[in-house]
Design a protein around this motif. Sequence first.
Motif, PDB file in Angstrom:
ATOM      1  N   PHE A 246      -6.645  10.170   3.428  1.00 43.33           N
ATOM      2  CA  PHE A 246      -5.257   9.668   2.783  1.00 43.33           C
ATOM      3  C   PHE A 246      -4.295  10.341   3.635  1.00 43.33           C
ATOM      4  N   LEU A 247      -4.331  11.666   3.892  1.00 46.83           N
ATOM      5  CA  LEU A 247      -3.205  12.480   4.421  1.00 46.83           C
ATOM      6  C   LEU A 247      -3.015  12.121   5.785  1.00 46.83           C
ATOM      7  N   ASN A 248      -3.869  11.479   6.549  1.00 45.10           N
ATOM      8  CA  ASN A 248      -3.865  10.994   8.001  1.00 45.10           C
ATOM      9  C   ASN A 248      -3.483   9.644   8.214  1.00 45.10           C
ATOM     10  N   VAL A 249      -3.171   8.914   6.983  1.00 44.61           N
ATOM     11  CA  VAL A 249      -2.790   7.652   6.977  1.00 44.61           C
ATOM     12  C   VAL A 249      -1.165   7.582   7.870  1.00 44.61           C
ATOM     13  N   GLN A 250      -1.159   6.352   8.583  1.00 44.64           N
ATOM     14  CA  GLN A 250       0.301   6.696   9.311  1.00 44.64           C
ATOM     15  C   GLN A 250       1.502   6.206   8.266  1.00 44.64           C
ATOM     16  N   GLU A 251       2.417   6.979   8.370  1.00 45.71           N
ATOM     17  CA  GLU A 251       3.771   6.677   7.559  1.00 45.71           C
ATOM     18  C   GLU A 251       4.506   5.786   8.514  1.00 45.71           C
ATOM     19  N   ASN A 252       4.619   4.681   7.958  1.00 41.26           N
ATOM     20  CA  ASN A 252       5.284   3.458   8.780  1.00 41.26           C
ATOM     21  C   ASN A 252       5.927   2.666   7.584  1.00 41.26           C
ATOM     22  N   GLN A 253       6.624   1.388   8.190  1.00 40.50           N
ATOM     23  CA  GLN A 253       7.261   0.428   7.476  1.00 40.50           C
ATOM     24  C   GLN A 253       6.444  -0.173   6.055  1.00 40.50           C
ATOM     25  N   HIS A 254       5.011   0.250   6.261  1.00 42.79           N
ATOM     26  CA  HIS A 254       4.200  -0.213   5.057  1.00 42.79           C
ATOM     27  C   HIS A 254       3.706   0.762   4.236  1.00 42.79           C
ATOM     28  N   ASN A 255       3.876   1.976   4.727  1.00 41.88           N
ATOM     29  CA  ASN A 255       3.286   3.202   4.005  1.00 41.88           C
ATOM     30  C   ASN A 255       4.268   4.254   3.872  1.00 41.88           C
ATOM     31  N   SER A 256       4.582   5.100   2.937  1.00 43.98           N
ATOM     32  CA  SER A 256       5.418   6.031   2.590  1.00 43.98           C
ATOM     33  C   SER A 256       4.904   6.993   1.599  1.00 43.98           C
ATOM     34  N   GLY A 257       4.938   8.363   1.957  1.00 45.25           N
ATOM     35  CA  GLY A 257       4.544   9.489   1.315  1.00 45.25           C
ATOM     36  C   GLY A 257       5.597   9.831   0.405  1.00 45.25           C
ATOM     37  N   GLU A 258       6.969   9.472   0.748  1.00 46.07           N
ATOM     38  CA  GLU A 258       7.926  10.043  -0.097  1.00 46.07           C
ATOM     39  C   GLU A 258       7.878   9.887  -1.567  1.00 46.07           C
ATOM     40  N   ASN A 259       7.185   8.926  -2.163  1.00 46.26           N
ATOM     41  CA  ASN A 259       7.243   8.610  -3.476  1.00 46.26           C
ATOM     42  C   ASN A 259       6.039   9.034  -4.100  1.00 46.26           C
ATOM     43  N   ILE A 260       5.333   9.933  -3.426  1.00 45.38           N
ATOM     44  CA  ILE A 260       4.031  10.533  -4.067  1.00 45.38           C
ATOM     45  C   ILE A 260       3.892  12.190  -3.976  1.00 45.38           C
ATOM     46  N   LEU A 261       3.575  12.575  -5.244  1.00 42.98           N
ATOM     47  CA  LEU A 261       3.521  14.098  -5.307  1.00 42.98           C
ATOM     48  C   LEU A 261       1.908  14.208  -5.479  1.00 42.98           C
ATOM     49  N   LEU A 262       1.504  15.289  -4.579  1.00 40.39           N
ATOM     50  CA  LEU A 262      -0.016  15.812  -4.530  1.00 40.39           C
ATOM     51  C   LEU A 262       0.031  16.778  -5.439  1.00 40.39           C
ATOM     52  N   LEU A 263      -0.650  16.598  -6.785  1.00 41.78           N
ATOM     53  CA  LEU A 263      -0.720  17.703  -7.682  1.00 41.78           C
ATOM     54  C   LEU A 263      -1.575  18.788  -7.443  1.00 41.78           C
ATOM     55  N   GLY A 264      -2.810  18.277  -6.795  1.00 37.65           N
ATOM     56  CA  GLY A 264      -3.944  19.354  -6.429  1.00 37.65           C
ATOM     57  C   GLY A 264      -5.218  18.757  -7.089  1.00 37.65           C
TER      58      GLY A 264
END
Length: 331
Positions: free
Chosen positions: A76-94
Amino acid sequence: MSRLKFYSERQLSTMFSPRPGETKLGEKIKLATNLEDLEKTEAEFVIFGIPEDIGVRANYGNPGTSNAWEAFLKVFLNVQENQHNSGENILLLGEINTSELMQKAGNIDVSDPNYVQKLGDLVERLDSAVSEVVKNVISAGKFPVIIGGGHNNAYGNLKGASEAFGHRINVLNIDAHTDLRRLEHRHSGNGFSYALKNGFLEKYSVFGLHQNYTPQYIFDEMNASEALHHSLLEELPKQQRPAAFKENLDFVKKEKFGLELDCDAIANFPSSAVSPSGLNLEEARALIKEVAKEINCCYLHICEAVAISNYSTGKALSYLVLDFIKEKTHA
């Protein structure tokens, strides 16, 4: 037992590989360092894992579900950040801190006549940890995405969500099994039974149920209850599955409900009860995207997966999670 294990920036950096000219989700995803970050973050989706297989073993199942979370996270952490995917709206709680419980489970002699009962006692302690975390996430106005472990964790999800909302909630379960087994010791096969008994579950719908692995007493209970609904895989020709799924979704969607996806429902998916028959992965992806459109869906739980070397379990789980998040973000 400390309920959560948080990750440091350094730990996170070991799980993904930056490349020049590219951005990975691991570089953009938000990282929690304590529970107070739930109130501070602007991220809508909160992801955490449950690395355990105690409930599966307590249900006489095959161990291995404890490794799915790590497999998922590294992909999951190695997925490409691009026009389709964004990590900005995701919090990794642990992750739920299961190390103590897993160690105790491993120290119980399988020849002990009380083996499964002792495992059940540990599952009850895990229930408490899971429910508390889910309650905190929902109470902060966030959406929990829960990965890994056995389906015993559905009980903690339901308890936590119900307590956060102050009332019973519904569930749509995509699963080969009902997990409505008898109220014996706690295990992965009776999470929904206990949720019904203890007042956390209102209406329950299971889609893709396998008739060969459902006891008659459970069919009798479902047939006699207006709060329980099911669709058998054997009665669902492929072309009729979307319409049948809509019936299951309609049964629960008018009130707050959780989505449970047991990987046993997907044919040949490495899981605690892997089956050659079931939905295919593309069908499962399409179904969860349909659910993500519903405003009353209040959590996603994907469970029973097992990571093995010759199948990209982590990649499959990442597809499912990102499909759901993208669809819900735009709903």
